[in-house]
Design a protein around this motif. Sequence first.
Motif, short mmCIF file in Angstrom:
data_model
loop_
_atom_site.label_atom_id
_atom_site.label_comp_id
_atom_site.label_asym_id
_atom_site.label_seq_id
_atom_site.Cartn_x
_atom_site.Cartn_y
_atom_site.Cartn_z
N LYS B 99 19.12 28.69 12.90
CA LYS B 99 18.88 27.80 11.76
C LYS B 99 17.99 26.61 12.10
CE LYS B 99 23.33 27.65 10.75
NZ LYS B 99 24.67 27.61 10.22
N ASP B 100 17.64 26.48 13.36
CA ASP B 100 16.90 25.29 13.80
C ASP B 100 15.44 25.37 13.35
OD1 ASP B 100 15.89 23.11 15.04
OD2 ASP B 100 16.15 23.86 17.09
N THR B 101 15.08 24.60 12.32
CA THR B 101 13.70 24.64 11.82
C THR B 101 12.83 23.53 12.42
OG1 THR B 101 14.40 23.32 9.92
CG2 THR B 101 14.28 25.70 9.59
N ARG B 102 13.40 22.73 13.32
CA ARG B 102 12.61 21.64 13.93
C ARG B 102 11.42 22.23 14.71
NH1 ARG B 102 16.56 19.02 17.86
NH2 ARG B 102 17.22 21.19 17.98
N LYS B 103 10.30 21.55 14.61
CA LYS B 103 9.12 22.06 15.30
C LYS B 103 8.72 21.17 16.47
CE LYS B 103 6.95 24.83 11.79
NZ LYS B 103 5.72 25.27 11.18
N ALA B 104 8.23 21.81 17.50
CA ALA B 104 7.70 21.04 18.63
C ALA B 104 6.29 20.60 18.26
CB ALA B 104 7.66 21.92 19.86
N ASN B 147 -2.35 35.93 28.32
CA ASN B 147 -2.55 35.11 27.12
C ASN B 147 -1.65 35.69 26.04
OD1 ASN B 147 -3.84 32.93 25.82
ND2 ASN B 147 -5.08 34.40 24.67
N GLU B 148 -0.62 34.93 25.69
CA GLU B 148 0.40 35.46 24.80
C GLU B 148 0.54 34.56 23.57
OE1 GLU B 148 3.05 35.42 28.77
OE2 GLU B 148 4.19 35.77 26.93
N TYR B 149 0.84 35.20 22.47
CA TYR B 149 1.02 34.47 21.21
C TYR B 149 2.16 35.14 20.47
CZ TYR B 149 -0.08 34.08 16.18
OH TYR B 149 -0.02 33.94 14.83
N THR B 150 3.17 34.39 20.08
CA THR B 150 4.26 34.95 19.28
C THR B 150 4.46 34.06 18.06
OG1 THR B 150 5.34 35.78 21.26
CG2 THR B 150 6.69 35.65 19.29
N HIS B 151 4.54 34.70 16.92
CA HIS B 151 4.75 33.96 15.67
C HIS B 151 6.08 34.43 15.08
CE1 HIS B 151 2.58 31.99 12.03
NE2 HIS B 151 3.87 31.76 11.98
N LEU B 152 6.99 33.47 14.93
CA LEU B 152 8.33 33.80 14.47
C LEU B 152 8.49 33.34 13.02
CD1 LEU B 152 10.97 34.83 15.90
CD2 LEU B 152 11.58 32.43 16.14
N ILE B 153 8.91 34.26 12.16
CA ILE B 153 9.11 33.92 10.74
C ILE B 153 10.47 34.47 10.32
CG2 ILE B 153 8.28 34.36 8.39
CD1 ILE B 153 5.61 33.89 9.33
N ASN B 156 15.63 32.04 7.39
CA ASN B 156 16.18 30.69 7.45
C ASN B 156 15.09 29.62 7.52
OD1 ASN B 156 18.75 31.56 7.26
ND2 ASN B 156 19.37 31.11 9.37
N GLY B 157 13.85 30.02 7.22
CA GLY B 157 12.77 29.04 7.12
C GLY B 157 12.06 28.74 8.44
N LEU B 158 12.37 29.48 9.48
CA LEU B 158 11.66 29.24 10.74
C LEU B 158 10.24 29.80 10.62
CD1 LEU B 158 14.64 28.89 11.75
CD2 LEU B 158 13.82 29.68 13.96
N ASP B 159 9.27 29.03 11.02
CA ASP B 159 7.87 29.46 11.01
C ASP B 159 7.25 28.80 12.23
OD1 ASP B 159 5.19 29.86 10.64
OD2 ASP B 159 5.12 29.10 8.58
N LYS B 160 7.37 29.47 13.36
CA LYS B 160 7.03 28.81 14.62
C LYS B 160 6.10 29.67 15.46
CE LYS B 160 11.39 26.33 14.76
NZ LYS B 160 12.52 25.85 15.55
N ILE B 161 5.18 29.00 16.09
CA ILE B 161 4.22 29.71 16.95
C ILE B 161 4.47 29.31 18.41
CG2 ILE B 161 1.78 29.89 17.56
CD1 ILE B 161 1.16 29.58 14.57
N MET B 162 4.55 30.31 19.26
CA MET B 162 4.70 30.04 20.70
C MET B 162 3.47 30.61 21.41
SD MET B 162 8.56 31.54 20.98
CE MET B 162 9.60 31.53 19.52
N ARG B 163 2.86 29.78 22.22
CA ARG B 163 1.69 30.23 22.97
C ARG B 163 1.90 30.01 24.46
NH1 ARG B 163 -2.73 30.74 19.45
NH2 ARG B 163 -2.40 29.48 17.58
N PHE B 164 1.48 30.98 25.25
CA PHE B 164 1.52 30.85 26.71
C PHE B 164 0.24 31.41 27.27
CE2 PHE B 164 5.96 31.41 25.55
CZ PHE B 164 6.54 30.35 26.20
N SER B 165 -0.24 30.76 28.30
CA SER B 165 -1.33 31.38 29.03
C SER B 165 -1.18 31.04 30.51
CB SER B 165 -2.68 30.89 28.49
OG SER B 165 -3.70 31.72 29.02
N PRO B 166 -0.14 31.56 31.12
CA PRO B 166 0.12 31.22 32.52
C PRO B 166 -0.78 31.95 33.51
CG PRO B 166 1.80 32.71 31.71
CD PRO B 166 0.89 32.42 30.55
N ILE B 167 -0.97 31.30 34.63
CA ILE B 167 -1.65 31.93 35.78
C ILE B 167 -0.57 32.14 36.84
CG2 ILE B 167 -3.39 31.65 37.59
CD1 ILE B 167 -4.75 29.61 35.67
N TYR B 168 -0.53 33.33 37.39
CA TYR B 168 0.48 33.64 38.41
C TYR B 168 -0.28 34.22 39.59
CZ TYR B 168 4.64 36.06 40.35
OH TYR B 168 5.66 36.52 41.14
#
Lengths: 479, 444
Positions: B99-104, B147-153, B156-168
Amino acid sequence: MKKLVQDIITNLSVPSITFADVRFTTTDDESIYFEKGNLRYKDASLDSKSLGIRVLINGCWGFAGTTDLSKKSIDYTMLKAISNAKHGSLFKREKVDFKAIDPTIASYMHTPKENPFIMDSEEKIAYFANIATKLTKNEKIVYSNVSASFYRQYKIYANTEGTFTDSLVYDVLPSMMVMASDGRQNYSRKWPGDMNARRGGFEKVRAFEFEKNTDRIIKEAIDLLSAPSIEEERADLIIGASHLALQLHESVGHATEADRIFGMEISYAGKTFVKPTMLGNFQYGSELVNIFSDSTLENGLGFHIVDDEGVPARRADIVKNGILQDQQTSREIAQMLGLEPSSNMLATHADEIPLVRMSNFCLGAGKGSLDELIKNTENGYFVDFTKTWSIDDNRYNFQFTTEIGWKIKDGEIVGIVKEPTYFGITPEFWNSCDAICGEEEWDLHGTFHCGKGEPGQVKHLSHGVAPARFRNVVVNVKA
Amino acid sequence: MQDTFKEKLLEIIDKNPSFKFLFAYSDWETDFLRFYRSQTNYNISKRATALNTTIYKGKKSLSFSITNPTIESLLEKVDEAMITIDALPEDPDFVDIEKDTRKAEERIKANNIEQMSLEKKISYLTKLADAVEPYKFKIYGTFICNNEYTHLITSNGLDKIMRFSPIYFEAKAVSDINQVTVLEAFGSENALSFDIDSIIKSLIGKIKNAQSEVVDVDPGEYEVILAPRCIGEYISYYTWSCCSASSLDHKNTLLEGKLGEQIFPANFTLIDDPRNPMIVNFDYNGEGHLYEKTPIFENGVFKNFLVDSYYANKLNMTENGAQGACLVMNTGDKEFDEMIKSTKKGLFISSLHYMNFINPKESSITGLTRDGTFLIEDGKLTKVVNNLRFTVKISDIINNITEIENKAHTFPQSDNYGQFSINSFSMPHVKVKAFNISSSTKTV
Ligand SMILES: [Zn+2]
């Protein structure tokens, strides 16, 4: 799709490319998971398509994979594979080289008796729900789960030598476990153990007789709470088939993947104590020990027509009468070792690069039944059902804990013991093998979860084993 | 994700109020160079697009995923799922989805597949290979950019984008003569902080230590200095196993009823710190809950379980969204050199291999050392030791920490079983007494 694959191969059949292969897979995965009697997940990934293109240019491999099968994406993937090989070849001293192979053109379509993907969904859920409920009916059982995975994969493989094959296979992986607690300690019991994958459909799930075994694992888990621990320093062990499959997997299977000899897996999976100079002379096990890789066994999860670089399925005798004879190889590595390729170069999905992988990796049968073997054992333990497994970077020092052990005295089972932990050094251990049960006890035990490579791939494979006895093993390791 | 696709997802949610939906659209791309014997093994490029969907109706749920999704394939699967869900049994413990709709705060992240081109990777590797060659060592390892992109919808009103582009980056230097191995790693989303010269310097330092004679040691208890990645690995196993709300539900942790109690000595503090500048940052956990700084142990006092939405509801706990992917341990007051110097006889352990729990409730574990185990004699690293097996309780290791370095080091971790995802931890070197070596592998 066959035309698409053929068109890519035609495009890659140019003089600047030494060798190329193309794979296409469509994979169906379904999983069901009950926890403490309740359905937690029912998940499916159906019709998941991917394509992979591998090219050899200037003695270096380049690979690219995609899930997007549009023309634009395929063209991009092809160019990426070529660019990867060309760039990689700038940091390459020893050029990849291997012998040509006659082309194979074949098709294999497996039909399970009960196709889990078309059977009635309600019936399937009800089958496991019934077991899940049964596992919760004892107050000492504080945790239980039931899971099942169903898998189907259609694959096309083609290369620039003219090989063109397609195949369809089905695998299942059902499991249940309970954990008993007296508030202080917890003991768990699984059925049918960790090597519980089988080639086929729902008929293979039924063959495990889950319902018949629920009471048994509940009782054993509860009995373990009050069972004694092993006291001896060393003892003779009879290892049951389900756990022996894992023992074979870790201490021989991975150790004889020849890419490890050359350090190709050092960064993740590790090395091996096996050296090329050991071939033909190293006493890996006692004379009774015969170990082979056989991708022609249709009942195993490692069956194929050709591997993922066009080598026809075959049997390779890895250890014969105790002596190390052969390795699991790719075409490139077989050439480096002066061996015939063993048909073990495999990828999990088309968009992953093939690696040297076990197919059906087996310990040859000996003689006699398990009952007879127990009768012929004066003093020792019968152990089975893996709890903990760990083996070193060189596949030399292993330590395993099983969920349960049965104490044997003068040829009779006299009671159970808590979670035996045993330890050994690979060749010493296999040289201590003095009995292997016969064909009547021999079967293929499979897994979905053998991890290797980076990016990681988890592979389906099988181990043919029968219970076997090992003398004077260190059995008393404590944390 | 294209706008038209997102609109379709929102439309499905709107039109079907008696169901709840959780859509996670992901686009994952990797450029993966694997090398061995100071040369390329293979180069891989891979791209995968998928939509993971879970549909809920009351206490029933059903999940499916579609690779390379289209609106047509999505609608077909959703229609099918809305019918089949009726036949499933309920999970009485399920209450609601996240239920957490807070955005970073949105952060711009560079695509490191472009920043760290194949040309650059090859030039760095060539330099590194040339630098170790005079010592008769070769490099083996991996150089990965994602290079990763995830969009969560969700309903419960969550509409959040998570992006990562790590180097390992992980390079092992292996001796041509006796296979003695040492390791250097880098994990970050900041391509500019990749400094090949300092990597070379550090690796050569380790190679110099690795040129001594190889010896064996007897089983028994040793004073050990654990490299940051080792203590990090022990602590992460402990955190995921003993500090998760699921382990509480499974009756498989000794921390039940111990919140607020002194579990470890006061010199031990552990925080799950997803915005720590030293490590790969996360905005949300896998469910889309804002991933915030969460103390696990503070001066030895147990502060928090990792609680997701399911077990928060089931066990009536407060969800905190912590997932143990960003573990940061406190530093101490000792210089690393001092820690070695003050050790009369002991072992230095660089890296661990193949750990598995024997008894998760008691945190007893077995596993092995690798990539450089050294004997410490009279305050100096004197000899290379064969890889060793340990059989220990992680709680004993934490209880037995006697010295902590005054500096923290970052090292990457990868989840190699799912889609190759990368996180990192920040840990100091620690000295631990009475560490149980149960056997030698007699090999390096
Ligand atoms: Zn494996």
